[in-house]
Design a protein around this motif. Structure first.
Motif, mmCIF file in Angstrom:
data_model
loop_
_atom_site.group_PDB
_atom_site.id
_atom_site.type_symbol
_atom_site.label_atom_id
_atom_site.label_comp_id
_atom_site.label_asym_id
_atom_site.label_seq_id
_atom_site.Cartn_x
_atom_site.Cartn_y
_atom_site.Cartn_z
ATOM 1 N N LYS A 1 0.845 -1.211 0.000
ATOM 2 C CA LYS A 1 0.000 0.000 0.000
ATOM 3 C C LYS A 1 0.876 1.256 0.000
ATOM 4 N N LEU A 2 1.974 1.219 0.764
ATOM 5 C CA LEU A 2 2.900 2.355 0.782
ATOM 6 C C LEU A 2 3.613 2.500 -0.562
ATOM 7 N N ILE A 3 3.920 1.363 -1.182
ATOM 8 C CA ILE A 3 4.553 1.381 -2.509
ATOM 9 C C ILE A 3 3.637 2.092 -3.497
ATOM 10 N N ASP A 4 2.339 1.782 -3.424
ATOM 11 C CA ASP A 4 1.351 2.446 -4.291
ATOM 12 C C ASP A 4 1.209 3.926 -3.936
ATOM 13 N N LYS A 5 1.133 4.203 -2.651
ATOM 14 C CA LYS A 5 0.941 5.585 -2.187
ATOM 15 C C LYS A 5 2.060 6.501 -2.670
ATOM 16 N N PHE A 6 3.306 6.034 -2.536
ATOM 17 C CA PHE A 6 4.455 6.863 -2.903
ATOM 18 C C PHE A 6 4.939 6.612 -4.335
ATOM 19 N N GLU A 7 4.183 5.772 -5.068
ATOM 20 C CA GLU A 7 4.506 5.453 -6.476
ATOM 21 C C GLU A 7 5.960 5.001 -6.625
ATOM 22 N N VAL A 8 6.316 4.035 -5.803
ATOM 23 C CA VAL A 8 7.674 3.492 -5.814
ATOM 24 C C VAL A 8 7.790 2.475 -6.948
ATOM 25 N N GLU A 9 8.845 2.626 -7.742
ATOM 26 C CA GLU A 9 9.023 1.743 -8.900
ATOM 27 C C GLU A 9 10.338 0.972 -8.866
#
Length: 197
Positions: A160-168
């Motif tokens: 969810k944090l990966i999605d929130k901060f748009e981590v790629e």
């Protein structure tokens, strides 16, 4: 107080460098909190590992190794040329257990070293148990909690944090929950970037 999140995987060589950067920041008297967020880069890799042959041209692999060796020297980190990529899922779950008892820093450094210096398969339960034992973790309790699914929810929260901060990709740093920085730079540049916010 500086708050940092770092999205990281044990299969990320630059995340290993980040451990050295954080140690140096402490020595320089920078006050900060850091939260390591698990980011599983290659969940499809089998437990026995996967050959890196054919993944990149040989010249690319050699240049990458040279760059990592140069970067790592400053922090006392040694790299060896990888022949295989390994599954990191269980290691990430073990890291969550280590966090819960305040032993994450030590456990993560040993796990990175096992992967990049000792070229060990950290997807192998026995190897992971040995790293945990060296770190002073209760191996039986750790495995019981991992096998019960206790830490899978932590990986879901991380997604969810990966999605929130748009981590790629890894490492990705989030500074004070606002500013995103991707990748590793020379130490003084990293320090300036962190302190700019």
């Amino acid at each position: 107080m500086l708050n940092l999140k770092i999205f990281s995987d044990y299969a990320c060589p630059f995340c290993f460098i980040a451990t050295g950067i954080f140690d140096k920041l402490k020595k320089d008297g920078v006050e900060f909190n850091v939260e390591w967020i698990p980011y599983e880069m290659h969940p499809d890799i089998p437990l026995e590992g996967k050959s890196v042959e054919g993944k990149h041209p040989k010249i690319y692999a050699e240049k990458m190794y040279e760059m990592l060796t140069k970067l790592g020297t400053e922090y006392g980190i040694e790299y060896k040329i990888q022949e295989k990529d390994y599954n990191t899922h269980r290691a990430l779950l073990a890291g969550e257990y280590a966090k819960s008892i305040g032993k994450y820093d030590e456990f993560s450094k040993k796990t990175f070293k096992a992967y990049f210096t000792d070229l060990k398969n950290i997807g192998d339960k026995d190897i992971l148990d040995d790293i945990a034992k060296q770190t002073g973790l209760n191996v039986e309790k750790m495995n019981k909690l991992i096998d019960s699914g206790e830490y899978e929810k932590n990986l879901e929260i991380a997604k969810k944090l990966i999605d929130k901060f748009e981590v790629e990709g890894t490492p990705t740093f989030i500074i004070n929950d606002e500013h995103k920085m991707v990748g590793i730079r020379p130490y003084e540049q990293m320090k300036r970037s962190f302190l700019a916010y």
